[in-house]
Scaffold this active site. Structure first.
Site, mmCIF file in Angstrom:
data_model
loop_
_atom_site.group_PDB
_atom_site.id
_atom_site.type_symbol
_atom_site.label_atom_id
_atom_site.label_comp_id
_atom_site.label_asym_id
_atom_site.label_seq_id
_atom_site.Cartn_x
_atom_site.Cartn_y
_atom_site.Cartn_z
ATOM 1 N N HIS A 64 -11.939 11.727 17.912
ATOM 2 C CA HIS A 64 -11.160 10.989 16.912
ATOM 3 C C HIS A 64 -10.637 11.941 15.835
ATOM 4 O O HIS A 64 -11.310 12.197 14.844
ATOM 5 C CB HIS A 64 -12.046 9.897 16.278
ATOM 6 C CG HIS A 64 -11.312 8.967 15.372
ATOM 7 N ND1 HIS A 64 -11.797 7.715 15.067
ATOM 8 C CD2 HIS A 64 -10.141 9.088 14.702
ATOM 9 C CE1 HIS A 64 -10.957 7.107 14.244
ATOM 10 N NE2 HIS A 64 -9.953 7.923 14.001
ATOM 11 N N HIS A 66 -6.777 13.203 13.754
ATOM 12 C CA HIS A 66 -5.348 12.978 13.521
ATOM 13 C C HIS A 66 -4.707 14.346 13.299
ATOM 14 O O HIS A 66 -5.025 15.017 12.323
ATOM 15 C CB HIS A 66 -5.143 12.085 12.291
ATOM 16 C CG HIS A 66 -5.766 10.724 12.455
ATOM 17 N ND1 HIS A 66 -5.108 9.675 13.032
ATOM 18 C CD2 HIS A 66 -7.006 10.262 12.149
ATOM 19 C CE1 HIS A 66 -5.899 8.605 13.066
ATOM 20 N NE2 HIS A 66 -7.071 8.938 12.528
ATOM 21 N N ASN A 98 -1.220 7.710 16.077
ATOM 22 C CA ASN A 98 -0.364 7.279 14.946
ATOM 23 C C ASN A 98 0.455 8.436 14.373
ATOM 24 O O ASN A 98 0.440 8.719 13.186
ATOM 25 C CB ASN A 98 -1.190 6.595 13.849
ATOM 26 C CG ASN A 98 -2.222 7.509 13.213
ATOM 27 O OD1 ASN A 98 -2.575 8.543 13.790
ATOM 28 N ND2 ASN A 98 -2.696 7.153 12.033
ATOM 29 N N HIS A 183 -10.309 0.327 15.779
ATOM 30 C CA HIS A 183 -10.364 0.396 14.309
ATOM 31 C C HIS A 183 -10.595 -1.037 13.843
ATOM 32 O O HIS A 183 -9.710 -1.884 13.961
ATOM 33 C CB HIS A 183 -9.040 0.960 13.788
ATOM 34 C CG HIS A 183 -8.860 0.872 12.305
ATOM 35 N ND1 HIS A 183 -8.800 1.983 11.503
ATOM 36 C CD2 HIS A 183 -8.725 -0.197 11.478
ATOM 37 C CE1 HIS A 183 -8.627 1.611 10.237
ATOM 38 N NE2 HIS A 183 -8.583 0.282 10.203
ATOM 39 N N HIS A 236 -15.531 4.769 13.875
ATOM 40 C CA HIS A 236 -16.025 4.932 12.495
ATOM 41 C C HIS A 236 -16.717 3.707 11.897
ATOM 42 O O HIS A 236 -16.254 3.146 10.904
ATOM 43 C CB HIS A 236 -14.908 5.402 11.564
ATOM 44 C CG HIS A 236 -13.571 4.686 11.658
ATOM 45 N ND1 HIS A 236 -13.437 3.329 11.536
ATOM 46 C CD2 HIS A 236 -12.322 5.171 11.837
ATOM 47 C CE1 HIS A 236 -12.157 3.009 11.633
ATOM 48 N NE2 HIS A 236 -11.471 4.118 11.820
ATOM 49 N N ASN A 282 -10.797 4.783 4.956
ATOM 50 C CA ASN A 282 -10.851 3.450 5.535
ATOM 51 C C ASN A 282 -11.597 3.536 6.866
ATOM 52 O O ASN A 282 -11.098 4.174 7.778
ATOM 53 C CB ASN A 282 -9.421 2.932 5.742
ATOM 54 C CG ASN A 282 -9.397 1.554 6.345
ATOM 55 O OD1 ASN A 282 -10.438 0.936 6.586
ATOM 56 N ND2 ASN A 282 -8.203 1.052 6.627
ATOM 57 N N ASP A 309 -12.819 11.781 12.460
ATOM 58 C CA ASP A 309 -11.673 11.052 11.908
ATOM 59 C C ASP A 309 -10.870 11.999 10.993
ATOM 60 O O ASP A 309 -10.350 11.586 9.948
ATOM 61 C CB ASP A 309 -12.127 9.800 11.144
ATOM 62 C CG ASP A 309 -10.967 8.852 10.838
ATOM 63 O OD1 ASP A 309 -9.843 9.124 11.287
ATOM 64 O OD2 ASP A 309 -11.201 7.848 10.138
ATOM 65 N N HIS A 313 -4.119 15.252 4.718
ATOM 66 C CA HIS A 313 -3.078 14.730 3.827
ATOM 67 C C HIS A 313 -2.693 15.800 2.816
ATOM 68 O O HIS A 313 -3.550 16.527 2.318
ATOM 69 C CB HIS A 313 -3.570 13.502 3.059
ATOM 70 C CG HIS A 313 -3.657 12.262 3.892
ATOM 71 N ND1 HIS A 313 -2.556 11.681 4.481
ATOM 72 C CD2 HIS A 313 -4.723 11.496 4.255
ATOM 73 C CE1 HIS A 313 -2.937 10.604 5.160
ATOM 74 N NE2 HIS A 313 -4.242 10.473 5.047
HETATM 75 ZN ZN ZN Z 1 -9.485 4.193 11.810
#
Ligand code: ZN
Length: 459
Positions: A64, A66, A98, A183, A236, A282, A309, A313
């Site tokens: 997991h 991003h 995403n 999620h 998560h 989140n 996760d 940013h």
């Molecule tokens: Zn998530």
């Protein structure tokens, strides 16, 4: 270097029930043999690597992350993300869908695989969206995505609100035998909550995010899994009741696995008062009792996987310039001024995790909350199973994906030195013990701590 003898380490390989001093022989990028010290000989011309004092484990796998590529190069790219992963000891990471465009077509999946191939680092396992555009309405062509290389399915970042759509996805994916990573969030209950509902959200003066927003959705989705063959994975999970729901569903025959992030097992909600938006995620950080339950569940096998996760940013997305001077909040301070509270609410969720995950998990090993063997199950063997990849073990003829760590190496988290493009972490300045020394993918060294200076000292 595709052939070598790794000598003198403690080899921890739960899949083969091995934990003890041993040597590992790699020939042409695959595991040839693991045997007692001194039993194996390197072939002529092959290197010998000294792993004395180190732990030798099947390569760590994160299901997991991003990587923001395609779409958000100011936050991360496949190249920077995979180099950060290698530095963190990961030999494979599963990149969430995403991106922009969303990974809902074979073209995007192939783009990710091709970009990853150009980077001499960690393997990338593409995660396909479950619904087109993550809009929750229309299923993607799962078989085509598997054909292109996707090995997990998730709309992560956004919950799948329509239970009929989810039931259809579970039905199709159980036939293909791939898992759905969920999620779990009821957005009517979370209402864009920015911190755990309770003392801390009140103190900040922001909307609270109750545990019920997570648990009602887990309860619903596990009800769909009970009585089916559908492999469901809960992403998560953050609180004690979620753990209980997983136990209950498993007792009732659901094929459910679940993951916890290092921030949820390490930090409780008050960290937000210190770190502000760099501790906003989140689901949000929860309470001390939740942490204790998560630790027990990691130890007893209820929780299967540690996943970062990893959510890079840039400072703008975290609204840092609107929150200058607000954090850490001093003990006497009342709530945030209204404009700051609103900037906090609008700040993007998530923190980076690839370069701190192992050190934090080793913290649990040093505290004797989990065993070394359990760490390897949580970070390698079980994630490999979730992703349906032949990895997570040092078995004969498996690709030589190996992580060598120094369990005693003490170091300080210095975000400025991260290989990730982003710096959003609440662990800056923290002292950790246990660090990656070598990351080996397919028999090739993709990270070597010796070539990255010595910011750390043996204790
Ligand atoms: Zn998530």
């Amino acid at each position: 270097m595709k052939s070598f003898l790794l000598r003198g380490g403690r080899v921890i390989d739960p899949a083969n029930d091995r934990d003890g001093d041993a040597d590992v022989l790699v020939i042409d990028g695959v595991i040839e043999a693991v045997d007692d010290p001194g039993q194996l000989r390197a072939p002529d011309g092959a290197d010998t690597i000294d792993a004395n004092g180190c732990w030798v484990m099947p390569g760590l796998i994160d299901p997991h992350v991003h990587l923001r590529d395609p779409g958000f190069p100011q936050k991360e790219t496949i190249a920077t993300g995979l180099r950060a992963a290698a530095a963190g000891g990961f030999t494979a990471v599963a990149a969430m869908a995403n991106t922009s465009p969303v990974n809902d077509t074979p073209d995007i999946t192939r783009y990710m695989i091709e970009r990853a191939r150009e980077v001499h680092a960690t393997r990338l396992i593409p995660v396909s969206a479950v619904t087109k555009g993550l809009r929750g309405a229309e299923l993607v062509d799962f078989a085509a995505m598997v054909e292109a290389g996707a090995r997990l399915f998730s709309d992560d970042g956004i919950p799948i609100d329509d239970q009929v759509i989810l039931a259809r996805a579970l039905d199709e994916l159980s036939r293909l035998n791939f898992a759905v990573s969920l999620h779990e969030e009821d957005r009517h209950l979370s209402e864009e909550g920015a911190a755990n509902a309770g003392a801390v959200s009140k103190r900040l003066g922001v909307q609270g995010y109750p545990t019920s927003a997570e648990t009602v959705r887990i309860r619903r989705d596990l009800a769909l899994a009970i009585g089916t063959e559908a492999p469901v994975h809960i992403a998560h999970l953050s609180c004690a009741e979620s753990v209980e729901l997983v136990r209950h569903a498993r007792r009732n025959g659901a094929h459910v696995t679940c993951e916890v992030t290092p921030h949820h097992f390490w930090l409780e909600e008050h960290a937000v008062l210190e770190w502000g938006p760099n501790a906003k995620m989140n689901p949000p950080l929860r309470c001390e009792q939740d942490l204790e339950t998560l630790h027990a569940a990691m130890a007893d096998g209820t929780i299967d996987v540690i996943a970062t996760d990893h959510a890079p940013h840039d400072p703008d997305s975290k609204n840092l310039e609107h929150l200058v001077g607000c954090f850490p909040m001093s003990a006497g301070a009342a709530r945030l001024p209204d404009d700051a509270a609103s900037a906090f609410m609008r700040a993007a969720n998530g923190i980076i995790g690839l370069e701190t995950s192992l050190g934090l998990a080793m913290g649990l090993v040093h505290k004797k909350i989990i065993s070394a063997r359990r760490l390897v199950e949580l970070m390698s063997a079980n994630p490999a199973r979730l992703l349906r990849i032949e990895a997570g073990t040092l078995s004969h003829e498996i690709a030589a994906d190996i992580t060598v760590i120094d369990p005693e190496l003490a170091w300080t988290v210095e975000p400025a030195k991260f290989l990730s493009k982003s710096r959003n972490t609440p662990f800056a300045g923290m002292q950790l013990r246990g660090k990656t020394v070598l990351t080996i993918v397919g028999g090739e060294i993709v990270y070597d701590a010796r070539s990255y200076g010595r910011g750390a000292n043996r204790v």
